[in-house]
Design a protein around this motif. Structure first.
Motif, PDB file in Angstrom:
ATOM      1  N   TYR A 179      36.055  32.948  48.149  1.00 20.40           N
ATOM      2  CA  TYR A 179      34.682  33.462  48.143  1.00 20.40           C
ATOM      3  C   TYR A 179      34.662  34.966  48.423  1.00 20.40           C
ATOM      4  O   TYR A 179      33.949  35.725  47.752  1.00 20.40           O
ATOM      5  CB  TYR A 179      33.837  32.709  49.174  1.00 20.40           C
ATOM      6  N   SER A 180      35.452  35.399  49.382  1.00 20.50           N
ATOM      7  CA  SER A 180      35.530  36.824  49.706  1.00 20.50           C
ATOM      8  C   SER A 180      36.003  37.629  48.498  1.00 20.50           C
ATOM      9  O   SER A 180      35.467  38.703  48.207  1.00 20.50           O
ATOM     10  CB  SER A 180      36.466  37.034  50.896  1.00 20.50           C
ATOM     11  N   ALA A 181      37.001  37.113  47.789  1.00 19.11           N
ATOM     12  CA  ALA A 181      37.494  37.792  46.586  1.00 19.11           C
ATOM     13  C   ALA A 181      36.400  37.857  45.524  1.00 19.11           C
ATOM     14  O   ALA A 181      36.244  38.881  44.850  1.00 19.11           O
ATOM     15  CB  ALA A 181      38.728  37.076  46.043  1.00 19.11           C
ATOM     16  N   CYS A 182      35.633  36.789  45.389  1.00 14.98           N
ATOM     17  CA  CYS A 182      34.535  36.780  44.415  1.00 14.98           C
ATOM     18  C   CYS A 182      33.441  37.764  44.817  1.00 14.98           C
ATOM     19  O   CYS A 182      32.875  38.450  43.960  1.00 14.98           O
ATOM     20  CB  CYS A 182      33.962  35.373  44.270  1.00 14.98           C
ATOM     21  N   CYS A 183      33.141  37.849  46.120  1.00 11.99           N
ATOM     22  CA  CYS A 183      32.142  38.820  46.595  1.00 11.99           C
ATOM     23  C   CYS A 183      32.593  40.241  46.287  1.00 11.99           C
ATOM     24  O   CYS A 183      31.806  41.063  45.805  1.00 11.99           O
ATOM     25  CB  CYS A 183      31.914  38.660  48.098  1.00 11.99           C
ATOM     26  N   ALA A 184      33.862  40.535  46.556  1.00 15.08           N
ATOM     27  CA  ALA A 184      34.396  41.874  46.285  1.00 15.08           C
ATOM     28  C   ALA A 184      34.376  42.159  44.788  1.00 15.08           C
ATOM     29  O   ALA A 184      34.012  43.260  44.356  1.00 15.08           O
ATOM     30  CB  ALA A 184      35.809  42.000  46.838  1.00 15.08           C
ATOM     31  N   ASP A 185      34.745  41.170  43.991  1.00 11.35           N
ATOM     32  CA  ASP A 185      34.764  41.337  42.542  1.00 11.35           C
ATOM     33  C   ASP A 185      33.350  41.528  42.005  1.00 11.35           C
ATOM     34  O   ASP A 185      33.115  42.348  41.126  1.00 11.35           O
ATOM     35  CB  ASP A 185      35.430  40.125  41.889  1.00 11.35           C
TER      36      ASP A 185
ATOM     37  N   GLU B 127      33.048  46.959  37.219  1.00  8.57           N
ATOM     38  CA  GLU B 127      33.832  46.249  36.207  1.00  8.57           C
ATOM     39  C   GLU B 127      34.557  45.111  36.897  1.00  8.57           C
ATOM     40  O   GLU B 127      35.550  45.316  37.581  1.00  8.57           O
ATOM     41  CB  GLU B 127      34.821  47.198  35.543  1.00  8.57           C
ATOM     42  N   ARG B 128      34.048  43.939  36.706  1.00  8.83           N
ATOM     43  CA  ARG B 128      34.607  42.769  37.375  1.00  8.83           C
ATOM     44  C   ARG B 128      35.992  42.450  36.825  1.00  8.83           C
ATOM     45  O   ARG B 128      36.205  42.459  35.623  1.00  8.83           O
ATOM     46  CB  ARG B 128      33.680  41.583  37.200  1.00  8.83           C
ATOM     47  N   SER B 129      36.900  42.143  37.742  1.00  9.77           N
ATOM     48  CA  SER B 129      38.274  41.886  37.315  1.00  9.77           C
ATOM     49  C   SER B 129      38.526  40.427  36.984  1.00  9.77           C
ATOM     50  O   SER B 129      39.373  40.124  36.167  1.00  9.77           O
ATOM     51  CB  SER B 129      39.252  42.350  38.392  1.00  9.77           C
ATOM     52  N   PHE B 130      37.793  39.499  37.622  1.00 13.72           N
ATOM     53  CA  PHE B 130      38.095  38.104  37.310  1.00 13.72           C
ATOM     54  C   PHE B 130      36.900  37.171  37.224  1.00 13.72           C
ATOM     55  O   PHE B 130      37.027  36.092  36.670  1.00 13.72           O
ATOM     56  CB  PHE B 130      39.132  37.518  38.277  1.00 13.72           C
ATOM     57  N   LEU B 131      35.741  37.511  37.747  1.00 14.74           N
ATOM     58  CA  LEU B 131      34.609  36.592  37.624  1.00 14.74           C
ATOM     59  C   LEU B 131      34.318  36.354  36.149  1.00 14.74           C
ATOM     60  O   LEU B 131      34.250  37.285  35.361  1.00 14.74           O
ATOM     61  CB  LEU B 131      33.367  37.142  38.315  1.00 14.74           C
ATOM     62  N   GLY B 132      34.197  35.114  35.791  1.00 13.04           N
ATOM     63  CA  GLY B 132      33.944  34.765  34.400  1.00 13.04           C
ATOM     64  C   GLY B 132      35.205  34.527  33.593  1.00 13.04           C
ATOM     65  O   GLY B 132      35.146  34.063  32.466  1.00 13.04           O
ATOM     66  N   LYS B 133      36.360  34.861  34.151  1.00 14.76           N
ATOM     67  CA  LYS B 133      37.617  34.610  33.450  1.00 14.76           C
ATOM     68  C   LYS B 133      38.120  33.220  33.804  1.00 14.76           C
ATOM     69  O   LYS B 133      37.804  32.670  34.851  1.00 14.76           O
ATOM     70  CB  LYS B 133      38.674  35.644  33.832  1.00 14.76           C
ATOM     71  N   SER B 134      38.930  32.676  32.930  1.00 12.52           N
ATOM     72  CA  SER B 134      39.479  31.352  33.187  1.00 12.52           C
ATOM     73  C   SER B 134      40.674  31.450  34.124  1.00 12.52           C
ATOM     74  O   SER B 134      41.262  32.518  34.313  1.00 12.52           O
ATOM     75  CB  SER B 134      39.909  30.690  31.880  1.00 12.52           C
TER      76      SER B 134
END
Length: 190
Positions: free
Chosen positions: A66-72, A77-84
């Protein structure tokens, strides 16, 4: 069968190997789910472990995802949200990569909740339940599989830990949908 976050990362092959240890006419009882802690001040996700000087996170893997998702999410430019999972897979940290993907898929609902950490652990529970139901099989015999799923709640001292049941079914090859037994957990008031 589990891995970090309570997810049954052994998969179908691991479940098959595990289930082939069941005696003839035997049954399986599987308890599954993630955990969350409550600190002595009432903060979700913090836990004072015996023998340690400072509180730590629980469930650390789910909270780290969750913390990684908040930072992203905060980055332009999101690095991984929405990626598989496969697009962002770290082969040296596959389980955490999986958790980040699953939390990322549910990020808006979690982050928009009035209690994001409560929403987070219940979304994590749903991931665990979905994975559990995808790996079980009845190839080992005629016995039943009794699944009890929920959230383990680690309480501060001197309180006892709790378990919030969210799933309780007896399944079999003849009844793969199973018999819902959740009413057995409900207090009737009598």
């Amino acid at each position: 069968m589990g891995g970090i976050g309570g997810v049954p990362f052994v998969g179908k092959t691991g479940f098959s190997a595990f289930s082939h240890h069941v005696p003839t006419e035997g049954h399986l009882l599987i308890l599954f789910g993630p955990h969350i802690a409550i600190s002595s001040s009432g903060e979700l996700g913090k836990y004072m472990r015996e023998g340690q000087d400072d509180e730590s996170t629980a469930c650390g893997a789910v909270l780290a995802a969750y913390s990684a998702c908040c930072a992203d999410h905060a980055q332009a430019e999101r690095s991984f949200l929405g990626k598989s999972y496969r697009e962002m897979l770290d082969v040296d940290d596959m389980q955490q990569s999986f958790l980040k993907e699953k939390v990322g898929q549910r990020f808006d609902a979690i982050n928009g909740a009035s209690e994001p950490l409560d929403a987070l652990i219940h979304e994590a529970y749903q991931v665990v339940e979905d994975q559990m139901l995808s790996v079980i099989n009845f190839d080992y015999g005629d016995g039943k599989i009794v699944l009890v799923g929920g959230v383990q709640i680690n309480m501060p001292q001197p309180h006892q830990d709790h378990f919030q049941p969210l799933y309780f079914k007896a399944l079999s090859g003849d009844s793969p949908v199973g018999v819902d037994l959740m009413s057995n957990f409900r207090y009737s008031g009598n």
